[in-house]
Design an enzyme around this catalytic site. Sequence first.
Site, short mmCIF file in Angstrom:
data_model
loop_
_atom_site.label_atom_id
_atom_site.label_comp_id
_atom_site.label_asym_id
_atom_site.label_seq_id
_atom_site.Cartn_x
_atom_site.Cartn_y
_atom_site.Cartn_z
N GLY A 179 -59.51 22.68 -80.00
CA GLY A 179 -58.20 23.63 -80.00
C GLY A 179 -58.54 25.06 -80.57
O GLY A 179 -59.38 25.35 -81.18
N HIS A 188 -57.15 15.60 -104.94
CA HIS A 188 -58.35 15.52 -103.97
C HIS A 188 -58.26 16.54 -103.06
O HIS A 188 -57.08 16.93 -102.51
CB HIS A 188 -58.12 14.35 -103.51
CG HIS A 188 -59.61 13.84 -102.72
ND1 HIS A 188 -60.05 14.29 -101.93
CD2 HIS A 188 -60.47 12.73 -103.28
CE1 HIS A 188 -61.22 13.56 -101.50
NE2 HIS A 188 -61.50 12.83 -102.50
N HIS A 247 -52.39 23.62 -87.61
CA HIS A 247 -51.04 23.26 -87.43
C HIS A 247 -49.93 23.71 -88.62
O HIS A 247 -50.45 23.41 -89.59
CB HIS A 247 -51.20 21.73 -87.45
CG HIS A 247 -49.79 21.09 -86.67
ND1 HIS A 247 -48.75 20.84 -87.75
CD2 HIS A 247 -49.38 20.33 -85.68
CE1 HIS A 247 -47.77 20.22 -87.15
NE2 HIS A 247 -47.86 19.80 -86.02
N THR A 280 -47.57 22.52 -90.40
CA THR A 280 -47.41 21.56 -91.45
C THR A 280 -48.36 20.80 -91.62
O THR A 280 -48.67 20.03 -92.72
CB THR A 280 -46.06 20.99 -91.17
OG1 THR A 280 -46.09 20.22 -90.06
CG2 THR A 280 -44.87 21.94 -91.24
N ALA A 281 -49.22 20.32 -90.49
CA ALA A 281 -50.28 19.19 -90.89
C ALA A 281 -51.79 19.69 -90.87
O ALA A 281 -52.61 18.86 -91.15
CB ALA A 281 -50.16 18.29 -89.53
N GLY A 282 -51.99 21.06 -90.88
CA GLY A 282 -53.03 21.42 -91.15
C GLY A 282 -54.17 21.27 -90.03
O GLY A 282 -54.00 21.53 -89.00
#
Lengths: 306, 306
Positions: free
Chosen positions: B164, B83, B169, B171-173
């Site tokens: 922002g 997905h 981020h 690792t968190a995108g």
Amino acid sequence: MAKQLVECVPNFSEGRRADVIEAIVEPFRRHKGCGLLDYRADQDHNRLVVSLAGSPDPLQEALLEAARIAVEHINMAEHRGGHPRIGAVDVIPFVPLQNITMERCVSLAREFGKRYHEATGIPVYYYEEAALNPDRRDLEVIRKGQYEGLKTEINRPDRHPDVGAPRLHPTAGATVIGARKSLIAFNVNLGTQDLNIAKAIAKAVRKSSGGLAHVKAIGLAIEARGCVQVSLNIVDCERNPLYRVLELIRTEAGRWGVSVVETEVCGMVPSAAMLDSLAYYLQLAGFRPDQVLELRLLHSLTEQDE
Amino acid sequence: MAKQLVECVPNFSEGRRADVIEAIVEPFRRHKGCGLLDYRADQDHNRLVVSLAGSPDPLQEALLEAARIAVEHINMAEHRGGHPRIGAVDVIPFVPLQNITMERCVSLAREFGKRYHEATGIPVYYYEEAALNPDRRDLEVIRKGQYEGLKTEINRPDRHPDVGAPRLHPTAGATVIGARKSLIAFNVNLGTQDLNIAKAIAKAVRKSSGGLAHVKAIGLAIEARGCVQVSLNIVDCERNPLYRVLELIRTEAGRWGVSVVETEVCGMVPSAAMLDSLAYYLQLAGFRPDQVLELRLLHSLTEQDE
């Protein structure tokens, strides 16, 4: 613990006169505890079906009041209509819905039957789970020959009522009272005026002629719409789901090149029955009723009460 | 008056590790006021969809806690799945459900977006009704190229986040937050392994390629089942009902002799959507949702609160 709920679906032999219908329904509106859910009058059937889900006491009070009004206004000697009937108050089934057992509904039906006869003088037959003998469980057996037939046959020992002398009420006939599981009242209108086709299809699908084990069906003419109808009761919608019954009827109708024009569900239906049939048509896998938003919210609300 | 209810359907990029999934879901269990309804992890999509219907404050508390856990455990640089996604916490939509307006949900989304960025350092994009400009309403536009593509393109002015600095981020995108109407997540599995067929069918039915106005769709491979899938969002199920979408897909699949093997509804669905499609297949006339027993009981229960 969530409260006791009994479903009750009294059927009256009046589907045409709006004022009489409203007068019969009024006690069910007024007694809040009897939980009026729905009422549906069918002009062709000349019948009124009231759906209730409430507590035993207000239910009985409202039923007695509604019965008095029905007796006052309905004369079975003059009654004509598509649906088989034996009385002004034709049948009163009690159905266990929540926190009440079938046994309790059976005793409720039998106790109410006595009160009802004392209040109205109408003879009472117990049916389904409340029947006093197994040969008298079926409504169709008790109702054989309808009001007119019963009038002449009530003297026969096998046709004596369970409560009251073996004599019909002169204008109100007799009443059948009992306890049963929930059923779905489902009508299928066919694109033809040939009543024989509706009768043949009803015969093909119903239990009594060797069809599906949990289906009762008759063929009726629906003059108001210029078509015929297979009128069904599905007494176990888990074993004989709506979609299967409909598709079987559709298949049979194809023999004469007749189509299904529309269907109706009369009165209340459990969500599980709807979802089961939808899962068939949509080929839904792994669907849980709790995924239906309103059902999940209901679940949360009732959990809070406990 | 019945209380305010907001539906919230956060999607996380973890559908495989059961321990991580449970850790993410735990805050939603613990904060009773956020009303956890359902959660579904899809191994092929490698995605977790949580369905909530609760009050704004407990929802936000639980979302922040769950986000922290997702950020701790999910590394987008390693994430693979069927997905499309741009972040560990991929999208958080707020949906007005009861006694709350869309305007309020929009301000809720925007206020929460700021809190969320302050708490996690993850850049936020507002979408749908909460979008700050009309070109950025669509999730597909914001998500173009997925995490990998956004990583390289985030410097472009048209791809800057709404909250922002223009930097993912590590690792968190990134996370998309917004307000929208209820939608139905519907997957249709086809009897073929040919992904091109699923993609062609998705293209035929979805709005963006000229199909139905309220349908988004993509073709995916479902390796676990050895088949392909048309994965859809139906954003207006009154105008584009489930049955119509399914039958259109079925018709398209017929071109290649491919059948629909099964379907899934993911997360919550309104009862009206189910009943509407059932009324199509059963040819039901005059059916009222209040005839469904549980819906009628819910109605009575909520009336009592007022």
